[in-house]
Design a protein around this motif. Structure first.
Motif, PDB file in Angstrom:
ATOM      1  N   UNK A 118      -6.145   5.234 -13.935  1.00 24.08           N
ATOM      2  CA  UNK A 118      -5.011   5.203 -12.887  1.00 24.08           C
ATOM      3  C   UNK A 118      -6.426   5.281 -11.432  1.00 24.08           C
ATOM      4  N   UNK A 119      -5.633   4.986 -10.541  1.00 22.50           N
ATOM      5  CA  UNK A 119      -6.982   4.237  -9.488  1.00 22.50           C
ATOM      6  C   UNK A 119      -6.394   5.284  -8.466  1.00 22.50           C
ATOM      7  N   UNK A 120      -7.432   5.701  -7.269  1.00 21.25           N
ATOM      8  CA  UNK A 120      -6.875   7.037  -6.712  1.00 21.25           C
ATOM      9  C   UNK A 120      -6.014   6.828  -5.837  1.00 21.25           C
ATOM     10  N   UNK A 121      -5.164   5.332  -5.754  1.00 24.67           N
ATOM     11  CA  UNK A 121      -4.861   5.130  -4.538  1.00 24.67           C
ATOM     12  C   UNK A 121      -3.493   4.901  -4.750  1.00 24.67           C
ATOM     13  N   UNK A 122      -3.230   4.394  -6.890  1.00 27.00           N
ATOM     14  CA  UNK A 122      -1.797   4.547  -7.492  1.00 27.00           C
ATOM     15  C   UNK A 122      -1.191   6.477  -7.364  1.00 27.00           C
ATOM     16  N   UNK A 123      -2.279   7.196  -8.013  1.00 25.64           N
ATOM     17  CA  UNK A 123      -2.299   8.519  -7.873  1.00 25.64           C
ATOM     18  C   UNK A 123      -1.991   9.032  -6.593  1.00 25.64           C
ATOM     19  N   UNK A 124      -2.146   8.951  -5.271  1.00 26.77           N
ATOM     20  CA  UNK A 124      -2.050   9.570  -4.675  1.00 26.77           C
ATOM     21  C   UNK A 124      -0.242   8.622  -3.875  1.00 26.77           C
ATOM     22  N   UNK A 125      -0.226   7.504  -4.188  1.00 36.96           N
ATOM     23  CA  UNK A 125       1.184   6.749  -4.347  1.00 36.96           C
ATOM     24  C   UNK A 125       2.415   7.488  -5.183  1.00 36.96           C
ATOM     25  N   UNK A 126       2.029   8.033  -6.893  1.00 37.44           N
ATOM     26  CA  UNK A 126       2.782   8.873  -7.030  1.00 37.44           C
ATOM     27  C   UNK A 126       2.719  10.086  -6.684  1.00 37.44           C
ATOM     28  N   UNK A 127       1.686  10.578  -5.738  1.00 41.81           N
ATOM     29  CA  UNK A 127       2.336  12.733  -5.629  1.00 41.81           C
ATOM     30  C   UNK A 127       3.045  12.272  -4.508  1.00 41.81           C
ATOM     31  N   UNK A 128       2.801  10.881  -3.658  1.00 43.14           N
ATOM     32  CA  UNK A 128       3.843  11.292  -2.521  1.00 43.14           C
ATOM     33  C   UNK A 128       4.837  10.528  -2.523  1.00 43.14           C
ATOM     34  N   UNK A 129       5.492  10.406  -3.354  1.00 46.40           N
ATOM     35  CA  UNK A 129       6.798   9.964  -4.077  1.00 46.40           C
ATOM     36  C   UNK A 129       7.640  11.257  -4.972  1.00 46.40           C
ATOM     37  N   UNK A 130       6.922  12.174  -5.353  1.00 51.25           N
ATOM     38  CA  UNK A 130       7.169  13.251  -5.533  1.00 51.25           C
ATOM     39  C   UNK A 130       7.286  14.248  -4.833  1.00 51.25           C
ATOM     40  N   UNK A 131       6.398  13.992  -3.392  1.00 57.87           N
ATOM     41  CA  UNK A 131       6.858  15.108  -2.779  1.00 57.87           C
ATOM     42  C   UNK A 131       7.966  14.783  -1.800  1.00 57.87           C
ATOM     43  N   UNK A 132       8.149  13.716  -1.989  1.00 53.03           N
ATOM     44  CA  UNK A 132       9.351  12.809  -0.890  1.00 53.03           C
ATOM     45  C   UNK A 132      10.379  13.058  -1.666  1.00 53.03           C
ATOM     46  N   UNK A 133      10.903  13.718  -2.878  1.00 54.53           N
ATOM     47  CA  UNK A 133      12.615  13.834  -2.540  1.00 54.53           C
ATOM     48  C   UNK A 133      12.762  15.575  -2.290  1.00 54.53           C
ATOM     49  N   UNK A 134      12.045  15.502  -1.148  1.00 53.26           N
ATOM     50  CA  UNK A 134      12.431  17.275  -0.903  1.00 53.26           C
ATOM     51  C   UNK A 134      12.736  16.453   0.820  1.00 53.26           C
ATOM     52  N   UNK A 135      12.295  15.379   0.971  1.00 55.33           N
ATOM     53  CA  UNK A 135      12.602  14.710   2.788  1.00 55.33           C
ATOM     54  C   UNK A 135      14.049  14.832   3.038  1.00 55.33           C
ATOM     55  N   UNK A 136      14.802  15.616   3.435  1.00 56.01           N
ATOM     56  CA  UNK A 136      15.915  15.666   4.227  1.00 56.01           C
ATOM     57  C   UNK A 136      17.038  16.535   3.852  1.00 56.01           C
TER      58      UNK A 136
END
Length: 71
Positions: free
Chosen positions: A1-19
């Motif tokens: 997995x490329x660094x950009x893909x990993x960063x996107x995946x990590x962001x999606x996981x943490x966005x679950x807390x928004x709101x």
């Protein structure tokens, strides 16, 4: 997995807390290699597991409603 893909995946996981309103947080470690963060919100519980060899946390969603003071 490329660094950009990993960063996107990590962001999606943490966005679950928004709101969501965070009510309580607990932290536990095990095997000196992994950590768990238990996050109680007004929309349920998120359990985030981090291990040294993993690039992103694993998240379990427990969408039961949490009452204030309950863990």
């Amino acid at each position: 997995m490329h660094n950009e893909d990993q960063a996107h995946e990590c962001r999606e996981v943490l966005e679950k807390l928004v709101g969501k309103k965070v009510i309580d947080i607990n932290f536990k470690s095990y095997d000196d290699e992994c950590w768990r963060i238990y996050i109680n919100t007004d929309h349920g519980k998120l359990v985030m597991t981090f291990c040294k060899e993993w690039s992103c946390p694993v998240v379990e969603h427990r969408e039961e409603f949490i009452k204030r003071g309950e863990k």
